[in-house]
Design an enzyme around this catalytic site. Structure first.
Site, PDB file in Angstrom:
ATOM      1  N   GLY A 159       0.838  -1.189   0.000  1.00  0.00           N
ATOM      2  CA  GLY A 159       0.000   0.000   0.000  1.00  0.00           C
ATOM      3  C   GLY A 159       0.872   1.237   0.000  1.00  0.00           C
ATOM      4  CB  ILE A 161       3.555   2.294   4.652  1.00  0.00           C
ATOM      5  CG1 ILE A 161       2.810   3.408   5.392  1.00  0.00           C
ATOM      6  CG2 ILE A 161       4.883   2.000   5.345  1.00  0.00           C
ATOM      7  CD1 ILE A 161       2.405   3.047   6.817  1.00  0.00           C
ATOM      8  CB  THR A 238       7.077  -0.662  10.817  1.00  0.00           C
ATOM      9  OG1 THR A 238       6.852  -0.776   9.404  1.00  0.00           O
ATOM     10  CG2 THR A 238       8.557  -0.735  11.112  1.00  0.00           C
ATOM     11  CB  SER A 239       2.339  -3.680   9.806  1.00  0.00           C
ATOM     12  OG  SER A 239       0.988  -3.586   9.442  1.00  0.00           O
ATOM     13  CD  GLU A 269       1.301   1.353  21.346  1.00  0.00           C
ATOM     14  OE1 GLU A 269       1.112   2.553  21.638  1.00  0.00           O
ATOM     15  OE2 GLU A 269       1.353   0.954  20.188  1.00  0.00           O
ATOM     16  CG  HIS A 287       3.288   2.117  17.573  1.00  0.00           C
ATOM     17  ND1 HIS A 287       2.010   1.691  17.826  1.00  0.00           N
ATOM     18  CD2 HIS A 287       3.340   2.325  16.220  1.00  0.00           C
ATOM     19  CE1 HIS A 287       1.327   1.622  16.704  1.00  0.00           C
ATOM     20  NE2 HIS A 287       2.117   2.008  15.708  1.00  0.00           N
TER      21      HIS A 287
END
Length: 329
Positions: A159, A161, A238-239, A269, A287
């Site tokens: 996509g 990114i 990184t997704s 997180e 993140h």
């Protein structure tokens, strides 16, 4: 859609909204919004969300869990403005049922996430963090790594990114493979060739994940897929955390069947300590793909655009109409 209203109560649980750059927050306040900003620097708990957002008209959401129970217990909520692009943490069906508008910021952090991806690739392949830590401890040791030029990178999810990663890969002299359920042939401008997931895993020296977390992609990379990869390959995520099965990944890394792993995404997180964190060939970041002043400004201003348009009785510029509409982050 909300009729034009001169005052909105806005609750922001997004950890970075109004923090790195103040202009988006100031813009909302100047427009007449009363804004509560998350002071913790982390994802809020369910109890904290319900306490502070109970009478809010608008919720600005980061990576917080806005599940159906949370949405049902916020009686005044009319708009959920995602500070980012991925909306898999929002119960879209419940929001739709309640008539709550959901917006996001789809293009604000594409280049920054691609930058971070290549930062992680270089760190893993050249042992930068390890050598930095060792030299600061008085240890002079040159660690041999791998060159990038002439190698093959496999991009899972091509996509916005993924295509930004492909553009950078072309500059490094990498051969580029891609896999996506909806191949965008314009990606070929970056030298990318689409192939099957199995072929990508077998041929790539670097595999990087840029697909959203859905039922189809949960645990997409497990024991079978990791066995297909080269022993000296690296994996970058990184997704979203749930795309890789951690037990299989830990086994592959400890047995030497994978050269390294880097992740910017986690189950929580901040996350609970994982055995993966203790491995020398693993790099983890908090993140931080969108954590630049420039991306934070663009994301915040896009949120402000959405909220102010809604307050004025207009259709916000970035309304999400389906869960599959937008790419990750």
């Amino acid at each position: 859609m909300l009729a034009a209203k001169s005052h909105l109560k806005v609750f922001s649980c997004a950890a970075s909204f109004g923090v790195f750059t103040k202009e988006p927050l100031e813009r909302l306040e100047a427009a007449g919004c009363e804004v509560w900003v998350n002071p913790t620097g982390r994802v809020l708990t369910k109890a904290e969300i319900l306490e502070h957002a109970y009478d809010a008209d608008v919720a600005i959401v980061g990576n917080d869990d806005f599940n159906g129970d949370v949405i049902r217990r916020l009686p005044n909520l009319k708009l959920i403005a995602r500070h980012g692009s991925g909306v898999n943490n929002i119960d879209f069906s419940e929001a739709k049922h309640r008539g709550i508008v959901v917006t996001n910021t789809p293009d604000a952090n594409i280049e920054e996430t691609a930058d971070l991806t290549f930062g992680l690739i270089l760190d893993l392949e050249r042992h930068l963090s390890q050598m930095n830590a060792e030299l600061k401890d008085g240890i002079w040791r040159k660690r041999a790594g791998h060159s990038l030029y002439g190698k093959t990178i496999g991009i899972i999810g091509v996509g916005r990114i993924g295509q930004a990663v492909a553009r950078r890969a072309m500059g490094f002299g990498l051969d580029i493979l891609g896999n996506d359920i909806n191949p965008d042939e314009s990606a070929a401008r970056s030298g990318l060739i689409f192939t099957s997931l199995n072929d990508l895993l077998k041929r790539s020296d670097i595999v990087t994940i840029h697909t959203p977390l859905t039922q189809a992609t949960e645990n997409l990379i497990g024991a079978k897929e990791l066995r297909m990869m080269k022993d000296d390959a690296i994996l970058i995520n990184t997704s979203r955390d749930g795309i890789v099965r951690h037990s299989a990944l830990t086994k592959a890394l400890t047995e030497g069947r994978l050269y390294g792993y880097a992740s910017d995404v986690h189950a929580g997180e901040p996350p609970k300590h994982s055995p993966l964190f203790d491995l020398p060939n693993v790099i983890v970041t908090p993140h931080a793909g969108s954590a630049t002043y420039e991306a934070n400004y663009r994301m915040g201003m896009a949120v402000a655009d959405n909220v102010i348009a809604f307050m004025d009785g207009c259709v916000p510029p970035n309304v999400v109409t389906s869960l599959g509409q937008f790419y990750s982050r």
